[in-house]
Design a protein around this motif. Structure first.
Motif, short mmCIF file in Angstrom:
data_model
loop_
_atom_site.label_atom_id
_atom_site.label_comp_id
_atom_site.label_asym_id
_atom_site.label_seq_id
_atom_site.Cartn_x
_atom_site.Cartn_y
_atom_site.Cartn_z
N LEU A 169 73.70 11.12 92.80
CA LEU A 169 74.07 12.36 93.49
C LEU A 169 73.49 12.46 94.87
O LEU A 169 74.12 12.95 95.79
CB LEU A 169 73.62 13.55 92.66
CG LEU A 169 74.86 14.06 91.97
CD1 LEU A 169 74.65 14.14 90.52
CD2 LEU A 169 75.22 15.39 92.53
N MET A 194 75.53 10.74 97.26
CA MET A 194 76.77 11.44 97.61
C MET A 194 76.53 12.39 98.78
O MET A 194 77.39 12.57 99.63
CB MET A 194 77.25 12.24 96.39
CG MET A 194 78.71 12.09 96.16
SD MET A 194 79.30 13.15 94.89
CE MET A 194 79.55 11.99 93.62
N TYR A 195 75.36 12.99 98.81
CA TYR A 195 75.05 13.90 99.92
C TYR A 195 74.68 13.12 101.17
O TYR A 195 75.06 13.46 102.28
CB TYR A 195 73.87 14.79 99.55
CG TYR A 195 74.24 16.03 98.81
CD1 TYR A 195 74.22 16.10 97.42
CD2 TYR A 195 74.58 17.17 99.51
CE1 TYR A 195 74.54 17.26 96.77
CE2 TYR A 195 74.90 18.35 98.85
CZ TYR A 195 74.88 18.39 97.48
OH TYR A 195 75.19 19.55 96.83
N TYR A 252 74.30 18.33 104.70
CA TYR A 252 74.42 19.42 103.73
C TYR A 252 75.59 20.31 104.10
O TYR A 252 76.42 20.69 103.26
CB TYR A 252 73.13 20.24 103.75
CG TYR A 252 72.85 20.94 102.45
CD1 TYR A 252 73.62 22.02 102.05
CD2 TYR A 252 71.80 20.54 101.63
CE1 TYR A 252 73.36 22.66 100.86
CE2 TYR A 252 71.53 21.19 100.46
CZ TYR A 252 72.31 22.25 100.08
OH TYR A 252 72.05 22.89 98.90
#
Lengths: 438, 214
Positions: free
Chosen positions: B118, B121-122, B135
């Motif tokens: 995860l 992914m950011y 973000y």
């Protein structure tokens, strides 16, 4: 006797047999029970084959189950439930969890594309084309399979091709002849007779066994008949039990000849390709047709494309905007005896028909349902969904909100935006912000 | 892999590497072939044909995750052009449920792997930090469909969330101290003690337990 005379005699005997046993009875709607006998033998053989396969398989203790069960347990929880639990504030890193999980589920297995390929069988029905998971079991089974191939290709196929040929020629000639008569009730009766006879012959050409349920709800004149679509044979199956007015595009070739002949005997609604694009024109013509109460009910397939008979996809609202009474009909094929689904991207019409004629049989159930009309305050889309649910429940099919056009096209952007709108509504609450900044 | 019933040696090797059973591997192989159009590798374009996926707001990030070298364990940054079946299974294995019968250390390891997936992914530029820009990018993607939300609102949401992350990770900050971005350790800190189990796994069915109805 030399060989030419011998051949002539064989063909002559063959044709007489066909005439006597099949054509005449179907002209009068009478059944001699030959097909029933054939089906009984077939069912017994397939049961025996299934038992043999299961015995053989259990020895190796490998049980390959049908792929329609699926490989993952889908989490169908709606967005609100899926996102709650971990959130303390309005937006959390965790929201990405939910969407990535959903994304992965879609990648592993999606509900839509599997509807555009044939259903996999739970147990083998002795046709090579359905042999995906099953291996060699025993010599006896192989022998039965070889016998099956011989029977299907050497006995049944010529018979069926002959019948189909006779049926179609009779249809074209008959309707042209009837079309010469002046408008009268005699003409209508004769045209009905011709249609019904030819359809019965063509159904015999496929060894079709059809069970009609609830015949009291059969579509009446001046109404619209709506059904789920699996293959072009649906038309044949429905017209065997009643006459309908067809709606469709004008084709060339063999289909074109049949269309032109049929329209001489009774009014069907054929559109040129350019006219199909004009929705208002289409709606107008259809409205005119049903306004005339003497004209036959229109037959429409609102899905717009062939689906593999495990589910019902989105019904296009166009047919439901015309008004009038809708008579829903559910059609469910039994895949054990032959797969009726036409995968138009894989097979063209001719190879499809050949596959049909070399299957064991086409067995299906047709349920007529009570007529429905649009209620007050219901728009065409809601009405379409209501009819779709009714058909899905009756036929034992699953219901999908997706458009059958996805077979060839991409998802519309409006659909994508819906999902994002829902999510953002949750966070931001319809335009107002609920942030607490430290 | 060759035919449908491919050599059991390769299957066993994959079983060991990814933890899927042989039946699951066979099913996934069929799905792989369907997506790739019977080619041995998949490219990004092959994911365009999945209608369910089109609805997903972070679709591009998910597809990207399949080609991310960090997830494929092939490097520290960059994207692969195409992936083969083994890579496909590697990415899928991030979503397998954590086997709670394993010892505590292994459970923690699995959890860390999932959170790292995860994090990647950011962190789109692979610098090891989730900056404010990255973000904001994610929030914008998630909210992009709603015409009522302007870019400003999306930014404020991202800023607010970033502030909270900063307070968790750094405690009190000096007035002119700049928060560079969320590192992976900070990311782990945020999730400490919270059970992410149900959020980040897909339950793969065990094929042998499905019996035919007699």
């Amino acid at each position: 006797m030399d060989s030419a005379e011998l051949a002539g005699k064989i063909v002559y005997t063959w044709l007489t047999l066909v005439l006597g046993f099949i054509l005449l009875p179907s002209a009068f709607g009478v059944s001699l029970g030959i097909s029933e006998l054939y089906m009984k033998i077939l069912v017994k053989t397939l049961e025996w084959a299934t038992l043999r396969i299961e015995k053989g398989v259990s020895k190796e203790s490998v049980l390959k189950s049908s792929a329609s069960v699926g490989i993952i347990q889908r989490d169908e929880s709606p967005m609100e439930k899926g996102l709650s639990g971990l959130r303390g504030r309005d937006f959390e890193l965790s929201d990405v969890f939910y969407f990535s999980k959903k994304g992965l589920q879609a990648i592993v297995e999606d509900e839509v594309t599997q509807r555009f390929s044939s259903e996999e069988l739970v147990s083998w029905n002795l046709l090579t084309r359905t042999n995906v998971n099953f291996q060699y079991i025993s010599p006896k089974l192989t022998m039965v399979w070889v016998l099956g191939v011989i029977v299907r290709y050497c006995v049944l196929l010529p018979l069926r091709v002959t019948l189909a040929f006779i049926g179609i020629s009779f249809l074209v000639i008959g309707t042209t002849l009837v079309g010469q008569l002046p408008e009268s009730s005699l003409k209508n009766q004769l045209s009905e007779l011709v249609h019904l006879t030819c359809c019965r012959i063509c159904v015999r050409a496929l060894s079709g066994t059809i069970h009609y349920h609830n015949k009291q709800y059969r579509p009446q004149k001046g109404g619209i008949c709506v059904a789920n679509h699996t293959s072009p044979i649906d038309v044949l199956i429905l017209t065997t039990d009643g006459c309908y007015a067809m709606v469709g595009q004008v084709h060339g070739g063999l289909m074109g000849i049949i269309q032109r002949a049929m329209v001489k005997a009774c009014p069907h609604v054929w559109f040129e390709r350019s006219e199909m694009k004009d929705r208002h024109l289409v709606t107008k013509r259809l409205r005119e047709h049903i306004a005339d109460k003497k004209k036959l009910p229109i037959l429409i397939f609102p899905e717009g494309t062939c689906i593999n008979n495990t589910s019902v996809m989105m019904f296009k609202k166009g047919s439901f905007e015309i008004g009038g009474t809708i008579y829903p009909v559910a059609i469910k094929y039994n895949p054990q005896f032959g797969d009726a689904f036409w995968n138009s991207s894989k097979y063209n019409m001719v190879s499809y028909l050949l596959r049909m004629m070399t299957s064991w049989a086409i067995v299906c159930d047709v349920w007529y349902m009570p007529p429905m009309t649009r209620e007050e305050g219901e728009d065409a889309v809601q009405f379409a969904n209501r009819v779709k649910s009714a058909i899905a429940i009756q036929g034992g099919l699953t219901e999908l909100p997706w458009d059958g056009g996805l077979k060839r096209a991409k998802v519309k952007d409006t659909f994508k935006e819906e999902q994002q709108k829902n999510y953002s509504k949750m966070i931001v609450g319809n335009g107002s912000l609920n942030l607490e900044l430290d | 892999m060759g035919a449908t019933h491919s050599s059991s040696e390769e299957v066993r090797e994959l079983e060991g590497k990814t933890g899927f059973s042989s039946d699951q591997i066979e099913q996934l192989h069929r799905r792989f072939k369907h997506l790739s159009g019977d080619q041995p590798t998949i490219r990004k374009e092959n994911f365009n044909n999945i209608p369910d996926l089109e609805l997903n707001p972070i679709r591009s990030k998910i597809v990207r995750a399949f080609f991310d070298n960090r997830n494929l364990r092939k490097g520290l940054s960059g994207l692969a052009d195409e992936i083969n079946f083994e890579d496909f299974l590697t990415i899928m294995s991030y979503f397998r449920p954590i086997d709670t019968t394993m010892d505590e250390e292994r459970v923690q390891l699995c959890r860390k792997e999932k959170l790292r997936f995860l994090f990647h992914m950011y962190d789109s530029d692979s610098d090891g930090r989730i900056t404010l820009e990255e973000y904001r990018n994610v929030v914008e993607e998630l909210l992009s469909g709603n015409p009522h939300i302007e870019k400003e609102s999306a930014r404020s949401i991202a800023d607010g969330a970033m502030m909270e992350a900063a307070s968790v990770c750094m405690g009190r900050m000096e007035p002119d101290q700049v928060y560079e971005g969320i590192t992976f350790d900070d990311f782990l800190k945020i999730w400490q003690g919270i059970d992410i189990e149900t959020k980040m796994h897909v339950r793969f069915l065990n094929m042998e337990t499905i019996a035919l109805c007699h």
